[in-house]
Design an enzyme around this catalytic site. Structure first.
Site, mmCIF file in Angstrom:
data_model
loop_
_atom_site.group_PDB
_atom_site.id
_atom_site.type_symbol
_atom_site.label_atom_id
_atom_site.label_comp_id
_atom_site.label_asym_id
_atom_site.label_seq_id
_atom_site.Cartn_x
_atom_site.Cartn_y
_atom_site.Cartn_z
ATOM 1 N N ASN A 368 -19.235 16.248 -4.156
ATOM 2 C CA ASN A 368 -19.893 15.126 -5.235
ATOM 3 C C ASN A 368 -18.887 15.246 -6.982
ATOM 4 O OD1 ASN A 368 -21.192 12.602 -6.132
ATOM 5 N ND2 ASN A 368 -21.918 15.044 -7.976
ATOM 6 N N GLU A 369 -18.481 14.633 -7.022
ATOM 7 C CA GLU A 369 -17.194 14.548 -8.824
ATOM 8 C C GLU A 369 -17.092 16.032 -8.788
ATOM 9 O OE1 GLU A 369 -20.459 12.834 -11.765
ATOM 10 O OE2 GLU A 369 -20.124 11.268 -10.823
ATOM 11 N N ASN A 424 -18.824 6.885 -8.471
ATOM 12 C CA ASN A 424 -20.371 6.901 -8.729
ATOM 13 C C ASN A 424 -19.968 5.852 -10.137
ATOM 14 O OD1 ASN A 424 -21.165 8.384 -6.981
ATOM 15 N ND2 ASN A 424 -21.009 10.899 -7.251
ATOM 16 N N TYR A 430 -23.284 4.953 -19.480
ATOM 17 C CA TYR A 430 -22.736 6.323 -20.412
ATOM 18 C C TYR A 430 -21.367 5.522 -21.366
ATOM 19 C CZ TYR A 430 -25.221 9.572 -17.459
ATOM 20 O OH TYR A 430 -26.562 10.087 -16.690
ATOM 21 N N TRP A 504 -28.520 4.968 -7.956
ATOM 22 C CA TRP A 504 -29.317 6.541 -8.489
ATOM 23 C C TRP A 504 -30.005 6.287 -9.396
ATOM 24 C CZ3 TRP A 504 -27.586 10.452 -6.260
ATOM 25 C CH2 TRP A 504 -28.391 11.985 -7.105
ATOM 26 N N LYS A 525 -33.425 7.388 -13.861
ATOM 27 C CA LYS A 525 -32.880 5.909 -13.047
ATOM 28 C C LYS A 525 -33.215 6.150 -12.233
ATOM 29 C CE LYS A 525 -28.510 7.027 -15.031
ATOM 30 N NZ LYS A 525 -28.323 9.100 -16.183
HETATM 31 C C1 GCB Z 1 -23.332 11.669 -11.195
HETATM 32 C C2 GCB Z 1 -24.495 12.845 -9.869
HETATM 33 C C3 GCB Z 1 -25.411 13.348 -10.530
HETATM 34 C C4 GCB Z 1 -26.609 12.627 -11.567
HETATM 35 C C5 GCB Z 1 -26.298 10.944 -12.087
HETATM 36 C C6 GCB Z 1 -26.694 11.330 -13.534
HETATM 37 O O1 GCB Z 1 -22.819 11.174 -11.049
HETATM 38 O O2 GCB Z 1 -23.243 12.412 -8.889
HETATM 39 O O3 GCB Z 1 -25.901 14.019 -9.806
HETATM 40 O O4 GCB Z 1 -28.099 12.885 -11.926
HETATM 41 O O5 GCB Z 1 -24.699 11.125 -12.298
HETATM 42 O O6 GCB Z 1 -27.785 10.238 -13.815
HETATM 43 O O7 GCB Z 1 -26.174 10.821 -14.552
#
Ligand code: GCB
Length: 740
Positions: A368-369, A424, A430, A504, A525
């Site tokens: 992931n990322e 993602n 953001y 998310w 979130k």
């Molecule tokens: C992401 C991550 C996740 C974070 C989310 C966030 O891309 O994979 O683990 O919690 O962003 O809320 O920034």
């Protein structure tokens, strides 16, 4: 025969140099300090001890200790003798205690969640709770028994291959054993019980069942499970017996048409889940798992991304039973560690070994990322290739996938490695605008039409205490979360090529390094709060889109005090005709789909009542909801988190021409040393409020490139409450003294 005895009670726990305290499992030592912010939760090695009498054993019997989760690394000692070590906090492991048993025994498990450069995760946006946080069992088996130790195996593997046209399945069942001469496999099917026997060769037995008229595992519609029994036999005696449930289904992914279940289009639309809970941390039980599943079903999701690590077996079992289709992954996340390769491999081996039989799982997530902090290196690429091959070798029936960071270039060689790609994206939260989500996905899809694409994360934080009639990005209001998700839901529906999409997150979760949106230590979130008690308004938007249970929901029930003469009242429903009554009088009836907006004049305190009618799954249905709102003269300050007027900090006219201001782009400001000196520390502060991940991605060249073209005031808005209004004013004043 095998006996399994829970071994969860009467442990003694202590941190180094601390008194021993009695605890029962599951247990974490970070239930409080891992959730209260400050990024200061205790990470180290702590000890669990348990005394026990030697169990009564028949001749040749052996006793294994099963640990279903020790976060993050553990070593197990019995009567002073080191029996095993395990690295990885989310998978199960077992060890044979027998040879070290005495009449009175002392079992000691050292559990370690301290920082290191070897065991994942080390950098991520969630709390790395330490502890023996899942169940522990003693398993007693005869000397001839099914394998228990290697990669925490269940001892049996079931691989169904379905032919949809012929409506049949070939089900290969393999078992591993120590001792015994043959294995008898029994499979109850609708046309009777099928029994096949295989001799053991080098400890392996394998049979292939044919199921005519196979009963498919068909997602939410009919999650039918078979269960095969394996009996280990020596001569006339059966020494060990295990079971494995499985399901027969066909998953296919078309880069243009998306996901198919058993030959029909079945777009995967759902949410992600982190396992932790307010007050409990990760030390949860079946009760909490069940509650989470019920909420996922209530919203109407048909898929879950179980992020960012292996979840409890009980949870995958529930997904199998309910028909949810699951993305499973290991915690190879945020920052590649050159010394962590072995750990990625062992965690992946364990994930596949332990979860292979779950029909709910459709793919294995490699990472992931992973490029977010540190970019893409040759070592990272090689690590991914190795993992990808490992998955294919261990399980040729499922594709691999990866969740990419938005700042990973679409051309990166990393993207081609896994079978499925997914992004993602957080445009509109953001940084950037909501529409950039749409264009980003389309651009990728146009460039790589042959590659399946998923939308693995998107979301916006909301604190249900915060409200606004003019919601905007980073105000943490429930209302902005709704605006955000209304756009994103539409974005997804217009893009059937997306094989899976996951909000998310379904639940708020602990990220001890965060301090934003009025709650220290949480990522907000979630569509539901950390304690699972409050469903935020946006929850009902998805429910309106996905659920077949008739309902209507008045948004803004927590937004009682309104300072305007006419207020907007929004209603979400999966029924098509909605009527709003104010103080018992009909205001208006609307026909529509999901989102209904009413303009409601308010004078004093009012009761709003909504009724909805329509038909769902062919049946007529009605629903209703009520709330109260009242007119106030001034906005209720409890609804804001500090920065009252984020909209127009400064009008253009107020600014001195020829000098810098916060209306310049980040790139322009950073290219002037004096302006950079003003702006740099503020950006640092904003990043710090979002924890380690945000800090660590600061140097990512692609992120910098994207940020350079953004107007600085829009970045400041995105920083939410990390930067108070006074600081923005002071900064602008300083910039206005620097000539361009
Ligand atoms: C992401 C991550 C996740 C974070 C989310 C966030 O891309 O994979 O683990 O919690 O962003 O809320 O920034």
């Amino acid at each position: 025969m095998r006996t399994v005895t829970p071994f969860n009670e009467h442990w003694l726990f202590h941190k180094p140099d601390e008194e021993k305290t009695p605890v029962d499992l599951p247990h974490t030592w970070n239930a409080k300090d891992g959730q209260d912010g400050g990024n200061d939760y205790w990470r180290g090695t702590a000890y669990y001890e348990k005394q026990f009498k030697k169990p009564a054993l028949q001749f040749g019997e052996r006793v294994f200790l099963e640990i279903n989760g020790a976060a993050m690394s553990a070593s197990v000692r019995l009567n002073g003798q080191l029996l095993t070590e395990h690295a990885g906090g989310y998978s199960a492991f077992r060890t044979d205690l027998t040879d070290a048993l005495q009449d009175d025994n002392l079992l000691e498990i050292a559990v370690d969640n301290s920082e290191n450069d070897r065991v994942y995760p080390q950098m991520a946006d969630f709390t790395f709770y330490g502890g023996l946080y899942r169940s522990v069992n003693l398993i007693t088996v005869p000397s001839a028994h099914f394998e228990l130790v290697k990669d925490g195996t269940p001892g049996i593997r079931v691989t169904p291959l379905v032919d949809l046209e012929k409506k049949c399945a070939e089900v290969t069942v393999t078992a591993w054993a120590t001792g015994g001469d043959r294995v008898v496999f029994t499979l109850p099917a609708e046309d009777g019980e099928k029994i096949l026997t295989s001799e053991l060769h080098d400890g392996i037995a394998e049979v292939v069942f044919t199921l005519e008229n196979v009963h498919l595992w068909d997602g939410l519609c009919d999650p039918y499970l078979y269960c095969v029994k394996a009996e280990l036999c020596s001569g006339d005696t059966v020494s060990d017996c295990i079971f494995s449930r499985f399901g027969c289904r066909v998953f296919e992914i078309d880069p243009e048409k998306g996901f198919f279940l058993n030959g029909r289009a079945y777009p995967l639309r759902g949410v992600s889940r982190h396992q932790d809970r307010l007050g409990l941390g990760n030390a949860i039980t079946v009760k909490e798992h069940r509650e989470d599943i019920e909420i996922a079903l209530e919203i109407g999701a048909n898929t879950l991304r179980l992020a960012h690590y292996q979840h409890a077996q009980e949870f995958y079992d529930l997904c199998d039973e309910k028909g949810l289709i699951v993305w499973a992954e290991i915690p190879y996340i945020t920052r590649h560690m050159p010394n962590g390769r072995e750990n990625t491999i062992s965690q992946m081996r364990e994930l596949i070994t332990q979860c292979h039989h779950h029909p709910s799982i459709f793919c294995w997530g490699l990472s992931n990322e992973i490029s977010a902090s540190g970019g893409v290196t040759d070592d990272l690429l090689e690590n991914h290739r190795i993992l990808n091959e490992l998955c294919h070798k261990m399980d040729p029936t499922r594709p691999t996938t990866m969740a990419h960071a938005f700042m990973l270039e679409q051309e990166s060689p990393l993207i081609g490695i896994a079978d499925l790609g997914a992004y993602n994206l957080y445009f509109g939260w953001y940084l950037g605008e909501l529409e950039q989500n749409d264009s980003f996905l389309d651009e990728y899809h146009e460039k790589f039409p042959e590659r399946p694409l998923g939308f693995s994360e998107y979301g916006a934080d909301a604190n249900p205490a915060f409200h606004s009639s003019a919601p905007e990005r980073s105000d943490y209001t429930e209302e902005y979360q709704c605006v955000y998700h209304e756009h994103l839901l539409q974005c997804i529906e217009e893009r059937p090529y997306l094989f899976a999409t996951h909000v998310w997150n379904l639940f708020d979760f602990a990220a001890d390094g965060r301090d934003e949106g009025g709650k220290n230590g949480q990522n907000q979130k979630g569509l539901v709060t950390f304690d699972r008690k409050t469903r935020k308004d946006a929850f009902y938007l998805y429910k309106a889109a996905w659920s077949q249970e008739p309902f209507v929901h008045l948004c803004g029930s927590r937004y009682a005090d309104r300072a305007e003469e006419v207020t907007e009242v929004k209603v979400y429903s999966n029924l098509g005709r909605v009527s709003l009554y104010v103080d018992g009088k009909l205001l208006e009836t609307q026909e529509g789909r999901r989102i209904f907006r009413f303009r409601v004049p308010i004078t004093g305190e009012h009761e709003l009542h909504v009724t909805a009618e329509g038909s769902l799954s062919g049946a007529a249905a009605t629903a209703e909801d009520t709330m109260r709102i009242r007119r106030v003269s001034e906005p209720n300050p409890a609804y804001f988190f500090g920065k009252k007027k984020v909209v127009n900090w400064f009008d253009k006219e107020d600014l001195k021409e020829g000098f810098f201001s916060i209306h310049d782009t980040f790139g322009e400001l950073m290219s002037n040393p004096a302006a950079a000196a003003v702006v740099g520390p503020i950006m640092q502060k904003a990043r710090d409020s979002r924890g380690d991940v945000a800090k660590s991605t600061a140097d990512n060249p692609n992120l910098q490139k994207m940020m350079a073209s953004m107007r600085f005031d829009s970045m400041l808005k995105a920083a939410g409450d990390a930067i108070p209004e006074e600081a923005v004013r002071a900064m602008n004043a300083a910039l206005q003294r620097i000539p361009k």
